[in-house]
Design a protein around this motif. Sequence first.
Motif, PDB file in Angstrom:
ATOM      1  N   SER A  17       0.804  -1.213   0.000  1.00 58.11           N
ATOM      2  CA  SER A  17       0.000   0.000   0.000  1.00 58.11           C
ATOM      3  C   SER A  17       0.837   1.262   0.000  1.00 58.11           C
ATOM      4  CB  SER A  17      -0.945   0.009   1.203  1.00 58.11           C
ATOM      5  OG  SER A  17      -0.217  -0.224   2.387  1.00 58.11           O
ATOM      6  N   LEU A  18       2.143   1.157   0.196  1.00 57.77           N
ATOM      7  CA  LEU A  18       2.967   2.357   0.157  1.00 57.77           C
ATOM      8  C   LEU A  18       2.930   2.991  -1.234  1.00 57.77           C
ATOM      9  CD1 LEU A  18       6.097   1.347   2.216  1.00 57.77           C
ATOM     10  CD2 LEU A  18       4.394   3.031   2.832  1.00 57.77           C
ATOM     11  N   ALA A  19       2.721   2.172  -2.262  1.00 61.25           N
ATOM     12  CA  ALA A  19       2.706   2.681  -3.635  1.00 61.25           C
ATOM     13  C   ALA A  19       1.300   3.050  -4.097  1.00 61.25           C
ATOM     14  CB  ALA A  19       3.289   1.626  -4.575  1.00 61.25           C
ATOM     15  N   ALA A  20       0.322   2.991  -3.187  1.00 60.71           N
ATOM     16  CA  ALA A  20      -1.076   3.238  -3.566  1.00 60.71           C
ATOM     17  C   ALA A  20      -1.649   4.378  -2.750  1.00 60.71           C
ATOM     18  CB  ALA A  20      -1.910   1.960  -3.355  1.00 60.71           C
ATOM     19  N   GLN A  21      -1.052   5.548  -2.876  1.00 57.90           N
ATOM     20  CA  GLN A  21      -1.480   6.695  -2.087  1.00 57.90           C
ATOM     21  C   GLN A  21      -2.804   7.268  -2.602  1.00 57.90           C
ATOM     22  OE1 GLN A  21       0.323   7.514   0.742  1.00 57.90           O
ATOM     23  NE2 GLN A  21       1.108   5.556   0.080  1.00 57.90           N
ATOM     24  N   SER A  22      -3.575   7.815  -1.667  1.00 57.47           N
ATOM     25  CA  SER A  22      -4.832   8.445  -2.027  1.00 57.47           C
ATOM     26  C   SER A  22      -4.572   9.806  -2.644  1.00 57.47           C
ATOM     27  CB  SER A  22      -5.692   8.623  -0.772  1.00 57.47           C
ATOM     28  OG  SER A  22      -5.822   7.405  -0.096  1.00 57.47           O
ATOM     29  N   PRO A  23      -5.292  10.184  -3.690  1.00 50.67           N
ATOM     30  CA  PRO A  23      -5.117  11.523  -4.252  1.00 50.67           C
ATOM     31  C   PRO A  23      -5.430  12.589  -3.219  1.00 50.67           C
ATOM     32  CG  PRO A  23      -6.388  10.118  -5.735  1.00 50.67           C
ATOM     33  CD  PRO A  23      -6.246   9.374  -4.447  1.00 50.67           C
ATOM     34  N   ALA A  24      -4.605  13.633  -3.165  1.00 47.33           N
ATOM     35  CA  ALA A  24      -4.768  14.658  -2.133  1.00 47.33           C
ATOM     36  C   ALA A  24      -5.996  15.526  -2.374  1.00 47.33           C
ATOM     37  CB  ALA A  24      -3.518  15.522  -2.082  1.00 47.33           C
ATOM     38  N   ASP A  25      -6.501  15.516  -3.625  1.00 46.98           N
ATOM     39  CA  ASP A  25      -7.572  16.451  -3.950  1.00 46.98           C
ATOM     40  C   ASP A  25      -8.942  15.778  -3.980  1.00 46.98           C
ATOM     41  OD1 ASP A  25      -7.097  14.911  -6.135  1.00 46.98           O
ATOM     42  OD2 ASP A  25      -7.136  16.539  -7.606  1.00 46.98           O
ATOM     43  N   ARG A  26      -9.084  14.636  -3.318  1.00 45.54           N
ATOM     44  CA  ARG A  26     -10.408  13.996  -3.288  1.00 45.54           C
ATOM     45  C   ARG A  26     -11.424  14.961  -2.667  1.00 45.54           C
ATOM     46  NH1 ARG A  26     -11.030   8.523  -4.147  1.00 45.54           N
ATOM     47  NH2 ARG A  26      -9.099   7.380  -4.443  1.00 45.54           N
ATOM     48  N   SER A  27     -12.560  15.093  -3.286  1.00 44.38           N
ATOM     49  CA  SER A  27     -13.572  16.016  -2.785  1.00 44.38           C
ATOM     50  C   SER A  27     -14.182  15.476  -1.501  1.00 44.38           C
ATOM     51  CB  SER A  27     -14.670  16.204  -3.836  1.00 44.38           C
ATOM     52  OG  SER A  27     -15.751  16.951  -3.297  1.00 44.38           O
ATOM     53  N   VAL A  28     -14.560  16.405  -0.592  1.00 45.24           N
ATOM     54  CA  VAL A  28     -15.247  15.989   0.631  1.00 45.24           C
ATOM     55  C   VAL A  28     -16.747  15.918   0.404  1.00 45.24           C
ATOM     56  CG1 VAL A  28     -13.458  16.954   2.096  1.00 45.24           C
ATOM     57  CG2 VAL A  28     -15.445  18.352   1.500  1.00 45.24           C
ATOM     58  N   TYR A  29     -17.198  16.204  -0.834  1.00 48.68           N
ATOM     59  CA  TYR A  29     -18.620  16.145  -1.146  1.00 48.68           C
ATOM     60  C   TYR A  29     -18.904  14.996  -2.110  1.00 48.68           C
ATOM     61  CZ  TYR A  29     -18.955  20.709   1.036  1.00 48.68           C
ATOM     62  OH  TYR A  29     -18.886  21.733   1.934  1.00 48.68           O
ATOM     63  N   SER A  30     -20.018  14.352  -1.887  1.00 46.57           N
ATOM     64  CA  SER A  30     -20.423  13.252  -2.756  1.00 46.57           C
ATOM     65  C   SER A  30     -21.044  13.804  -4.030  1.00 46.57           C
ATOM     66  CB  SER A  30     -21.445  12.372  -2.023  1.00 46.57           C
ATOM     67  OG  SER A  30     -22.679  13.058  -1.893  1.00 46.57           O
ATOM     68  N   SER A  31     -21.390  12.903  -4.953  1.00 44.94           N
ATOM     69  CA  SER A  31     -22.025  13.326  -6.212  1.00 44.94           C
ATOM     70  C   SER A  31     -23.390  13.953  -5.968  1.00 44.94           C
ATOM     71  CB  SER A  31     -22.156  12.124  -7.148  1.00 44.94           C
ATOM     72  OG  SER A  31     -22.916  11.097  -6.527  1.00 44.94           O
ATOM     73  N   ARG A  32     -23.957  13.714  -4.770  1.00 44.94           N
ATOM     74  CA  ARG A  32     -25.260  14.288  -4.430  1.00 44.94           C
ATOM     75  C   ARG A  32     -25.119  15.710  -3.860  1.00 44.94           C
ATOM     76  NH1 ARG A  32     -24.851   9.524  -2.008  1.00 44.94           N
ATOM     77  NH2 ARG A  32     -24.947  10.451   0.079  1.00 44.94           N
ATOM     78  N   GLY A  33     -23.863  16.173  -3.715  1.00 47.85           N
ATOM     79  CA  GLY A  33     -23.645  17.525  -3.212  1.00 47.85           C
ATOM     80  C   GLY A  33     -23.694  17.640  -1.705  1.00 47.85           C
ATOM     81  N   VAL A  34     -23.684  16.511  -0.994  1.00 48.49           N
ATOM     82  CA  VAL A  34     -23.668  16.538   0.474  1.00 48.49           C
ATOM     83  C   VAL A  34     -22.313  16.046   0.954  1.00 48.49           C
ATOM     84  CG1 VAL A  34     -26.148  16.184   0.628  1.00 48.49           C
ATOM     85  CG2 VAL A  34     -24.627  14.207   0.615  1.00 48.49           C
ATOM     86  N   LYS A  35     -22.027  16.329   2.220  1.00 46.44           N
ATOM     87  CA  LYS A  35     -20.751  15.905   2.779  1.00 46.44           C
ATOM     88  C   LYS A  35     -20.589  14.388   2.688  1.00 46.44           C
ATOM     89  CE  LYS A  35     -19.427  19.270   6.321  1.00 46.44           C
ATOM     90  NZ  LYS A  35     -19.191  19.445   7.778  1.00 46.44           N
ATOM     91  N   LYS A  36     -19.378  13.954   2.305  1.00 49.37           N
ATOM     92  CA  LYS A  36     -19.097  12.527   2.322  1.00 49.37           C
ATOM     93  C   LYS A  36     -19.051  12.021   3.758  1.00 49.37           C
ATOM     94  CE  LYS A  36     -16.510  11.607  -1.921  1.00 49.37           C
ATOM     95  NZ  LYS A  36     -15.196  11.183  -2.455  1.00 49.37           N
ATOM     96  N   THR A  37     -19.476  10.788   3.929  1.00 51.61           N
ATOM     97  CA  THR A  37     -19.397  10.144   5.231  1.00 51.61           C
ATOM     98  C   THR A  37     -18.212   9.186   5.250  1.00 51.61           C
ATOM     99  OG1 THR A  37     -20.946   8.463   4.466  1.00 51.61           O
ATOM    100  CG2 THR A  37     -21.859  10.320   5.709  1.00 51.61           C
ATOM    101  N   SER A  38     -17.596   9.043   6.412  1.00 61.21           N
ATOM    102  CA  SER A  38     -16.442   8.168   6.558  1.00 61.21           C
ATOM    103  C   SER A  38     -16.565   7.382   7.854  1.00 61.21           C
ATOM    104  CB  SER A  38     -15.152   8.987   6.568  1.00 61.21           C
ATOM    105  OG  SER A  38     -14.027   8.165   6.828  1.00 61.21           O
ATOM    106  N   ILE A  39     -16.268   6.107   7.790  1.00 59.00           N
ATOM    107  CA  ILE A  39     -16.211   5.269   8.988  1.00 59.00           C
ATOM    108  C   ILE A  39     -14.763   4.874   9.218  1.00 59.00           C
ATOM    109  CG2 ILE A  39     -16.789   2.991   9.936  1.00 59.00           C
ATOM    110  CD1 ILE A  39     -19.533   3.279   8.663  1.00 59.00           C
ATOM    111  N   VAL A  40     -14.259   5.179  10.409  1.00 58.57           N
ATOM    112  CA  VAL A  40     -12.908   4.817  10.812  1.00 58.57           C
ATOM    113  C   VAL A  40     -13.015   3.671  11.811  1.00 58.57           C
ATOM    114  CG1 VAL A  40     -10.777   5.577  11.927  1.00 58.57           C
ATOM    115  CG2 VAL A  40     -12.046   7.151  10.441  1.00 58.57           C
ATOM    116  N   ILE A  41     -12.371   2.558  11.492  1.00 52.49           N
ATOM    117  CA  ILE A  41     -12.429   1.370  12.352  1.00 52.49           C
ATOM    118  C   ILE A  41     -11.154   1.315  13.174  1.00 52.49           C
ATOM    119  CG2 ILE A  41     -12.586  -1.157  12.388  1.00 52.49           C
ATOM    120  CD1 ILE A  41     -13.923  -0.814   9.545  1.00 52.49           C
ATOM    121  N   GLY A  42     -11.287   1.550  14.480  1.00 60.64           N
ATOM    122  CA  GLY A  42     -10.147   1.518  15.382  1.00 60.64           C
ATOM    123  C   GLY A  42     -10.029   2.792  16.187  1.00 60.64           C
ATOM    124  N   GLY A  43      -9.996   2.660  17.514  1.00 66.86           N
ATOM    125  CA  GLY A  43      -9.954   3.818  18.395  1.00 66.86           C
ATOM    126  C   GLY A  43      -8.606   4.069  19.027  1.00 66.86           C
ATOM    127  N   GLY A  44      -7.532   3.489  18.461  1.00 68.46           N
ATOM    128  CA  GLY A  44      -6.193   3.793  18.941  1.00 68.46           C
ATOM    129  C   GLY A  44      -5.684   5.079  18.316  1.00 68.46           C
TER     130      GLY A  44
END
Length: 408
Positions: free
Chosen positions: A20-47
């Motif tokens: 995964s070191l060679a598979a970085q996420s694009p820095a400019d990913r939009s925080v809005y979905s195609s519906r024009g609302v904020k994207k939702t994110s689930i983070v698994i792990g509370g450390g």
Amino acid sequence: MHGVPARAQAPAARQYRWNSLAAQSPADRSVYSSRGVKKTSIVIGGGIIGLCSAYYAARKGLDVTLVDAADSADGGCSHGNAGLIVPSHFVPLAAPGAVGSGLRWLFDAESPFYIQPRADLELARWLWRFLRFASPAHVERSAPILRDLNLASRAAYEALAADGTDFGLAQDGVLMVCRTQQGLDEEIEVADRARQLGLEAQILDPHQTIRREPALSPEIAGAVYYPQDCRLDPEGLIAGLRRRLEALGVKTRWGCPVGGWRVEGRRVLAAVTPDGPLTADEYVIAGGAWSGRIARQLRHPLPLQAGRGYSLTLPSPPVRLRSAALLVEDRVAVTPMPGRLRFAGTMELVGLGRSTNPARVRGIIKAIPRYYPAFEPSSFADVEPWSGLRPCSPDGLPYIGRVRHLDN
């Protein structure tokens, strides 16, 4: 928690499909979905990785939910660790000397390293990969990556502290204390390499070392001092980040293990939990030692072993220490923290079980008086040992990036 800087390339030896070191996420990913609302994110792990992932995602504008299998007071491996931020640690776990030391220590119940013999195919595969990576060439490739990650990590902690999160960040360096000349000679070689990588390293004789830390034994051989290393209070960091997440409106679901996934094509539709499916636009796996199990449910093999470590925290130590240190020959970390002193060490590959090994704790306690004469085994008589599991990859590098066969 932090991506690899653009100039750091993944080692050629790690070109597996799970790399995964060679598979970085694009820095400019939009925080809005195609519906024009904020994207939702689930983070698994509370450390610490999950908390930081949730914090930066929420600060960027995503609608974040953090879920963890443990209750809110647990903190996992992030709770009782040594709290050291160490750019000086640019040598990966998979290094040539690790194999020989590991074989010697296997027969010592109180040694810094132990592998529990067991019929486990995943452990066998992990050990085979570890042996393949334990080479000078791998260390040479990995050192700049680990240096850059650790320096970026330190900068992020500095920014958190400057922004008002109080977690006892002390930027006063770490001593690599050696009680034998052989240990010091080996550390001097590491210090030479550190300088080649642009890191600061100072070689100290016994008198110079004791001037920096008067509690040390006059019998030590010397030390290497890394002024760019620093220390912090892990509990204070976790508490501070949780307050920040609450202020940012991050939702938390404690006692909520992810037991499976709903997937359609190249997208995850939901994380399956006992409370029902949790849906989001984006998912982050930050489950520490359990990440391999969670990723496997997505048909994403992630070679990972759980490395158990131990710590002992003294609320009233017999002497106040000035400096954080690593006791080189015995692999024990020493960290002064606000109102207490912590000793941490050992690494044992024993699976995901929660049982502890008293012999590992005895090994830490026996090592300490060799360096600090004011401490005796009786100093720890009323201290409850802590243990936690940290994730260990076979090449000693982190897994950062996107799952290649899934878009979210």
